[in-house]
Design a protein around this motif. Sequence first.
Motif, PDB file in Angstrom:
ATOM      1  N   UNK A 100       0.494  -1.223   0.010  1.00 23.05           N
ATOM      2  CA  UNK A 100      -0.153  -0.132   0.069  1.00 23.05           C
ATOM      3  C   UNK A 100       1.263   1.563  -0.252  1.00 23.05           C
ATOM      4  N   UNK A 101       1.758   1.483   0.529  1.00 19.50           N
ATOM      5  CA  UNK A 101       3.005   2.188   1.050  1.00 19.50           C
ATOM      6  C   UNK A 101       3.157   2.745  -0.218  1.00 19.50           C
ATOM      7  N   UNK A 102       3.991   1.167  -1.104  1.00 21.40           N
ATOM      8  CA  UNK A 102       4.777   1.784  -2.640  1.00 21.40           C
ATOM      9  C   UNK A 102       4.007   1.835  -3.570  1.00 21.40           C
ATOM     10  N   UNK A 103       2.099   1.167  -3.309  1.00 21.58           N
ATOM     11  CA  UNK A 103       1.935   2.301  -4.030  1.00 21.58           C
ATOM     12  C   UNK A 103       1.816   3.556  -4.679  1.00 21.58           C
ATOM     13  N   UNK A 104       0.950   4.339  -2.790  1.00 18.45           N
ATOM     14  CA  UNK A 104       1.303   5.929  -2.955  1.00 18.45           C
ATOM     15  C   UNK A 104       2.303   6.350  -2.852  1.00 18.45           C
ATOM     16  N   UNK A 105       3.999   5.828  -3.024  1.00 11.92           N
ATOM     17  CA  UNK A 105       4.947   6.262  -3.367  1.00 11.92           C
ATOM     18  C   UNK A 105       5.202   6.367  -4.915  1.00 11.92           C
ATOM     19  N   UNK A 106       4.142   5.552  -5.446  1.00 12.27           N
ATOM     20  CA  UNK A 106       4.745   5.880  -7.171  1.00 12.27           C
ATOM     21  C   UNK A 106       3.715   7.385  -7.670  1.00 12.27           C
ATOM     22  N   UNK A 107       2.964   7.381  -6.812  1.00  9.19           N
ATOM     23  CA  UNK A 107       1.729   8.344  -7.230  1.00  9.19           C
ATOM     24  C   UNK A 107       2.400   9.964  -6.674  1.00  9.19           C
ATOM     25  N   UNK A 108       2.746   9.271  -4.742  1.00 10.15           N
ATOM     26  CA  UNK A 108       3.232  10.823  -5.120  1.00 10.15           C
ATOM     27  C   UNK A 108       4.532  11.011  -6.208  1.00 10.15           C
ATOM     28  N   UNK A 109       5.270   9.991  -6.367  1.00 11.96           N
ATOM     29  CA  UNK A 109       6.416  10.020  -7.594  1.00 11.96           C
ATOM     30  C   UNK A 109       5.613  11.130  -8.917  1.00 11.96           C
ATOM     31  N   UNK A 110       4.293  10.359  -8.765  1.00 12.65           N
ATOM     32  CA  UNK A 110       3.914  11.201 -10.863  1.00 12.65           C
ATOM     33  C   UNK A 110       3.336  12.113 -10.210  1.00 12.65           C
TER      34      UNK A 110
END
Lengths: 141, 147
Positions: A100-110
Amino acid sequence: MLSKKEKQLIREIWERLTPVAEDIGADALLRMFASYPGTKTYFSHLDIGPGSAHLSSHGKKIVLAIAEGAKDISQLTVTLAPLQTLHAYQLRIDPTNFKLLSHCLLVTLACFMGEGFTPEAHAAIDKFLSAFAAVLAEKYR
Amino acid sequence: MVEWTDFERATIQDIFSRIDKDVVGPAALSRCLIVYPWTQRYFGSFGNLYNAAAITSNPKVAAHGKVVLSGLELAVKNMDDIKQTYADLSVLHSEKLHVDPDNFKLLADCLTIVVAAQMGPGFTCDVQAAFQKFLAVVVSSLRRQYH
């Protein structure tokens, strides 16, 4: 499986994130708490409201740890040994939360990188974060 | 029945009115095929999917990306009964296309990232939560008719 090119891309991206580790980390955590409220249960001892000092310092810790791992991905098990112990015996965060955190990190990066977050960068970082999470959970059982 | 707050309804309508559908659909599908290459198994007839550049410039991928996005617009127009709206689509994906429903989440995640990249800081954590809730309902409705 990460190619040499991907490892380099990952190293470069996380190097660029290091000076803004607080912002990136806090943003990702906030996204996780909003989309996956169950994750808040691990933070009952902290103030995790937007703008809180706890949130910034915790976000920074996480991003810097990932950046450290990115410097030499082949050495992840060595680099993460202390964090493995911490997560297995003290924090005991259910490993599904790492996704879940990994996914949110990807969104933050996007959001942060816009067009610069190319499909290649996305694929490389997604793979790296999966590997990171897997190593982090190694001592759990 | 899914309960939507006013904020969630407004957010979903807003996102879909802002995004360039002809760009987002193709971008999300090609990103899915690149980041999760096993999803290419469903697109054997699409020709060259050999690398990221080939996928991004593949006209069949682009065309299909637009089809997927118009499917999503159907859900946006029928937010109070996505389950029923998608009943036939669900049967199609199960009986005819034989798509493993776990793949729906992968495409949903890629769509979230593409929209995030387009909207930048406007894609706040509350907007993201609303968007992900919407996609979760879509995915669940698409899975519904599998047996």
